[in-house]
Design a protein around this motif. Sequence first.
Motif, PDB file in Angstrom:
ATOM      1  N   PHE A   1      52.073 -48.004 -15.180  1.00 32.17           N
ATOM      2  CA  PHE A   1      51.325 -48.635 -14.099  1.00 32.17           C
ATOM      3  C   PHE A   1      51.177 -47.649 -12.958  1.00 32.17           C
ATOM      4  CE2 PHE A   1      50.744 -51.078 -10.309  1.00 32.17           C
ATOM      5  CZ  PHE A   1      49.922 -52.113 -10.703  1.00 32.17           C
ATOM      6  N   LYS A   2      49.941 -47.284 -12.661  1.00 28.25           N
ATOM      7  CA  LYS A   2      49.686 -46.357 -11.566  1.00 28.25           C
ATOM      8  C   LYS A   2      49.575 -47.148 -10.280  1.00 28.25           C
ATOM      9  CE  LYS A   2      46.133 -45.156 -13.927  1.00 28.25           C
ATOM     10  NZ  LYS A   2      46.481 -45.755 -15.210  1.00 28.25           N
TER      11      LYS A   2
ATOM     12  N   PRO B   1      48.047 -48.608  -7.035  1.00 30.86           N
ATOM     13  CA  PRO B   1      46.637 -48.899  -6.830  1.00 30.86           C
ATOM     14  C   PRO B   1      45.881 -47.721  -6.235  1.00 30.86           C
ATOM     15  CG  PRO B   1      47.996 -50.730  -6.096  1.00 30.86           C
ATOM     16  CD  PRO B   1      48.925 -49.627  -6.475  1.00 30.86           C
ATOM     17  N   THR B   2      44.742 -47.403  -6.838  1.00 35.84           N
ATOM     18  CA  THR B   2      43.950 -46.269  -6.357  1.00 35.84           C
ATOM     19  C   THR B   2      43.026 -46.765  -5.273  1.00 35.84           C
ATOM     20  OG1 THR B   2      43.494 -46.186  -8.681  1.00 35.84           O
ATOM     21  CG2 THR B   2      43.165 -44.248  -7.484  1.00 35.84           C
TER      22      THR B   2
ATOM     23  N   ASN C   1      42.482 -54.326 -18.288  1.00 39.48           N
ATOM     24  CA  ASN C   1      42.059 -53.085 -17.655  1.00 39.48           C
ATOM     25  C   ASN C   1      40.647 -53.190 -17.104  1.00 39.48           C
ATOM     26  OD1 ASN C   1      42.385 -50.129 -17.128  1.00 39.48           O
ATOM     27  ND2 ASN C   1      40.712 -50.002 -18.595  1.00 39.48           N
TER      28      ASN C   1
ATOM     29  N   THR D   1      40.477 -55.202 -13.815  1.00 40.23           N
ATOM     30  CA  THR D   1      40.935 -54.567 -12.581  1.00 40.23           C
ATOM     31  C   THR D   1      39.879 -53.663 -11.959  1.00 40.23           C
ATOM     32  OG1 THR D   1      41.952 -52.727 -13.806  1.00 40.23           O
ATOM     33  CG2 THR D   1      43.347 -54.618 -13.299  1.00 40.23           C
ATOM     34  N   GLY D   2      38.901 -53.248 -12.732  1.00 39.92           N
ATOM     35  CA  GLY D   2      37.833 -52.437 -12.175  1.00 39.92           C
ATOM     36  C   GLY D   2      36.741 -53.238 -11.505  1.00 39.92           C
TER      37      GLY D   2
ATOM     38  N   GLY E   1      42.680 -51.595  -3.924  1.00 48.11           N
ATOM     39  CA  GLY E   1      42.677 -51.130  -5.297  1.00 48.11           C
ATOM     40  C   GLY E   1      43.488 -52.041  -6.195  1.00 48.11           C
TER      41      GLY E   1
ATOM     42  N   ASN F   1      45.129 -52.315 -10.453  1.00 45.66           N
ATOM     43  CA  ASN F   1      45.413 -51.605 -11.689  1.00 45.66           C
ATOM     44  C   ASN F   1      46.209 -52.497 -12.604  1.00 45.66           C
ATOM     45  OD1 ASN F   1      45.534 -49.441 -13.555  1.00 45.66           O
ATOM     46  ND2 ASN F   1      45.692 -47.976 -11.870  1.00 45.66           N
ATOM     47  N   GLU F   2      46.284 -52.100 -13.876  1.00 43.11           N
ATOM     48  CA  GLU F   2      47.044 -52.903 -14.836  1.00 43.11           C
ATOM     49  C   GLU F   2      48.072 -52.040 -15.540  1.00 43.11           C
ATOM     50  OE1 GLU F   2      46.905 -52.507 -18.401  1.00 43.11           O
ATOM     51  OE2 GLU F   2      45.639 -50.755 -18.096  1.00 43.11           O
TER      52      GLU F   2
ATOM     53  N   VAL G   1      49.528 -57.054 -13.788  1.00 42.44           N
ATOM     54  CA  VAL G   1      48.334 -56.610 -13.082  1.00 42.44           C
ATOM     55  C   VAL G   1      48.698 -56.541 -11.605  1.00 42.44           C
ATOM     56  CG1 VAL G   1      45.980 -57.199 -12.386  1.00 42.44           C
ATOM     57  CG2 VAL G   1      46.704 -57.553 -14.755  1.00 42.44           C
TER      58      VAL G   1
ATOM     59  N   GLY H   1      47.890 -55.021  -7.430  1.00 37.81           N
ATOM     60  CA  GLY H   1      46.867 -54.650  -6.467  1.00 37.81           C
ATOM     61  C   GLY H   1      47.489 -54.342  -5.123  1.00 37.81           C
TER      62      GLY H   1
END
Length: 456
Positions: free
Chosen positions: A9-10, A12-13, A88, A91-92, A118, A120-121, A126, A128
């Motif tokens: 899990f990154k 949130p971008t 995924n 989340t976009g 941002g 991400n999953e 999930v 944010g």
Amino acid sequence: MTRLMAMRFKAPTFSTTRASAATLMLALVFLVLPAMVARAEVRIQEVKSDKGITAWLVEDYSVPIIAIKFLFDGGSTQDPQGKEGLANLMTGLFDEGAGDLDSDAFQIKLDEAGAEMGFNEGNDAVGGGMRMLAERQDDAFELLKLAVETPRFDQAPLDRIRAQIVNGIVANARDPETQAARKWAEAIYGTHPYARPDMGTEASLATITADDLRAFHKANFARENIHVAVVGAIDAETLKKRLDQVFGELPDKAELRPVERVEPRLGQTMHIEYPLPQTSLQLVYPGVPREAPDFLAAALMEHILGGGTFSSRLFDEVREKRGLAYSVSSALINQEHSSSLIIGTATRSDRAAETLGVIREVIRKMAEEGPTAAELDAAKKYMLGAYAINNLDSSGAIAGTLVDLQTDKLGIDYMQRRVELINAVTLDDVRAAARKLLSVDPAIMILGPKFGESKG
């Protein structure tokens, strides 16, 4: 290793679309924030809203910003069979239109609010987050509410984001390391959801509709399975209202599919032959669940073995003494439904067999003898001293750490208890952890030419 990291899990971008004075001010604020937050004592409050949503709060008025991070349990393990990549893809799309705002209108409002958002999953959640100027929080929190509660999933942005993901899948199909990782996951986890590609496939993505996204969102986004942390210029009473504003209209209960626990399939060797100048090696051993009594003993042992990088036994034997690899490291991986200890490196293909032999000898000695008292003392000092640098150096990092502590069920006072818990680990504890984890036949993946060949 926390569940967030284990899930791949990154954080949130965050990205901005159009430059504005508010956005530039936010960027400037974050240039000075890390140093200011790092000097401050982290005082955590538990805040519960009128609708029962709980968050951990660290008030910090040194700069006028607010950072919020949150996780919903579930993640890509909840993707229906045949629709892999659903989480995924979803989340976009949260900032691609919500409520009455289409994609363009939402992006304009987000920029006008001077906020960055941002999602991400990961395999198990999930997540944010949002960063905002405190003086613009009314607009920012309202946009976050729309994104969380009423995403639109309009067809045009759905098709565009899906096409971007498919392009990535096509590119990855030409990457031997990505393809090897997928085969490796299938070998390790079999038919478990952890073996599935979280990005999905071209075929699975083609089947996903806006109705699928709405159904997934409804089933997974609920008040009972959310973990929230907030850091910045906001008080507890205000946060209570914001929690209900953003999350209060979500369903009370999630409708998550049950996911069984799976242990890695050890005792196998997979050699994927590919004409590369370097050979990648990965070894998988049993892990320790985060809640296990011997977790900290295992973490200290793993640090001495390979997690300490420049000070580890593996680095010393593989890199320093023999120059076999640029780097070699280990990591404890804790997912919601599985645990493992992974060791990895890359070396010249004609020296891969030698490198693997050295690694296995280091592991054998650790399993049989354990670490020395001096090694354990150094590992403890590092783990105690590096925690603030690695986890508390910015408002976003603090918020992420607080979410990790919640999902790991470590308690709001863990930071205060952590020193005592680590210092209480004995040399016998660590040696026992080494025997338990390393005295087995691992799973081994080799990516590169046959041993002894060189393609460089």
